[in-house]
Design a protein around this motif. Structure first.
Motif, PDB file in Angstrom:
ATOM      1  N   PHE A  66       0.861  -1.176   0.000  1.00  7.21           N
ATOM      2  CA  PHE A  66       0.000   0.000   0.000  1.00  7.21           C
ATOM      3  C   PHE A  66       0.901   1.232   0.000  1.00  7.21           C
ATOM      4  N   MET A  67       0.318   2.378  -0.349  1.00  6.97           N
ATOM      5  CA  MET A  67       1.120   3.592  -0.457  1.00  6.97           C
ATOM      6  C   MET A  67       1.117   4.449   0.803  1.00  6.97           C
ATOM      7  N   ALA A  68       0.287   4.104   1.783  1.00  7.68           N
ATOM      8  CA  ALA A  68       0.207   4.922   2.995  1.00  7.68           C
ATOM      9  C   ALA A  68      -0.152   4.060   4.191  1.00  7.68           C
ATOM     10  N   GLN A  69       0.164   4.571   5.354  1.00  2.67           N
ATOM     11  CA  GLN A  69      -0.214   3.933   6.613  1.00  2.67           C
ATOM     12  C   GLN A  69      -1.592   4.478   6.974  1.00  2.67           C
ATOM     13  N   GLY A  96       4.719   2.404   0.382  1.00  2.00           N
ATOM     14  CA  GLY A  96       4.783   3.834   0.124  1.00  2.00           C
ATOM     15  C   GLY A  96       5.618   4.612   1.108  1.00  2.00           C
ATOM     16  N   THR A  97       5.945   4.008   2.259  1.00  2.59           N
ATOM     17  CA  THR A  97       6.758   4.687   3.264  1.00  2.59           C
ATOM     18  C   THR A  97       8.181   4.146   3.321  1.00  2.59           C
ATOM     19  N   ALA A 144       4.477  14.242   1.531  1.00  2.00           N
ATOM     20  CA  ALA A 144       5.830  13.944   2.003  1.00  2.00           C
ATOM     21  C   ALA A 144       6.718  13.505   0.846  1.00  2.00           C
ATOM     22  N   MET A 145       6.159  12.691  -0.060  1.00  2.00           N
ATOM     23  CA  MET A 145       6.935  12.266  -1.224  1.00  2.00           C
ATOM     24  C   MET A 145       7.233  13.451  -2.131  1.00  2.00           C
TER      25      MET A 145
END
Length: 229
Positions: A66-69, A96-97, A144-145
């Motif tokens: 997944f790209m995020a928490q 993602g992180t 953030a990215m």
């Protein structure tokens, strides 16, 4: 034998292609981790998660593709694991992180610009992302990215979302040269349909790169994360 399960959301409407793609990714990761067993499963494919967990047995690591928490990694995936009797398994941080992902994103964007004959210093990098109507974490991860991309490249960097403002159809109205990099994992409906449709509506004429999760180096990042764990 060390074991890991890579889990993605998948596509409820058409789970087959996403399930196949994730299993292919898992095989690539396993190829970089001699002595490991690595499987893939989407939450959308009926029974896929449970079958994979049975094959791996106790002690497997859970890697969220997944790209995020966010809601899926924080609530839905733990809930599904608990229902399958695997609630005690260790869940790692999502793709993602990953600390190495910004470097890969920067290389991909710069390579894409060079192939298109664009000068990064005179071009805009548009990060297309999912967004969320219920959680800020998806947008926060994207912003953030974007900050990483500003530090690692000379692009002017902007973001646009499919499911929340600023919408991709608005931010893709860019004057001058631009390139779009989707901040997504698998090629599901958003990447295959919503993102290109939004770019078309906005009159975006720059290159649309593959989703970062489809890059060949994604498997190496996942393998490194599993080895560290």
């Amino acid at each position: 034998m060390p074991a890991a399960l890579i889990v993605a959301h998948g596509s409820p409407a058409e789970p087959g292609p996403q399930e196949t793609a994730l299993q292919s990714l898992a095989a690539q990761v396993q190829g970089q981790l001699p002595g490991w067993q690595v499987l893939g499963a989407t939450l959308a494919a009926p029974g896929a998660l449970e079958t994979a967990l049975d094959r791996l047995g106790p002690g497997a690591l859970i890697y969220p593709f997944f790209m995020a928490q966010g809601w899926f990694t924080g609530r839905e995936l733990p809930r599904r694991l608990a229902l399958a009797g695997a609630g005690a398994l260790r869940q790692l941080d999502p793709f993602g992180t990953d600390p190495d992902l910004p470097g890969l994103m920067a290389r991909v964007a710069l390579d894409g610009a060079r192939q298109a004959g664009l000068d990064p210093a005179a071009s805009t990098l548009l990060l297309a992302a999912h967004g969320s109507k219920v959680s800020r974490t998806s947008a926060d991860s994207t912003y953030a990215m974007a900050d990483h991309m500003r530090r690692l490249t000379s692009f002017t960097v902007t973001v646009g979302f499919v499911e929340e403002p600023p919408f991709l159809t608005d931010t893709a109205r860019i004057d001058g040269p631009a390139i779009c990099l989707p901040f997504f994992a698998l090629r599901a409906g958003h990447v295959a349909g919503d993102v290109p449709d939004a770019l078309d509506q906005a009159g975006f004429s720059g290159p649309l790169l593959r989703a970062i999760g489809e890059h060949p180096m994604a498997a190496a990042l996942i393998a490194a994360a599993l080895a560290r764990a």
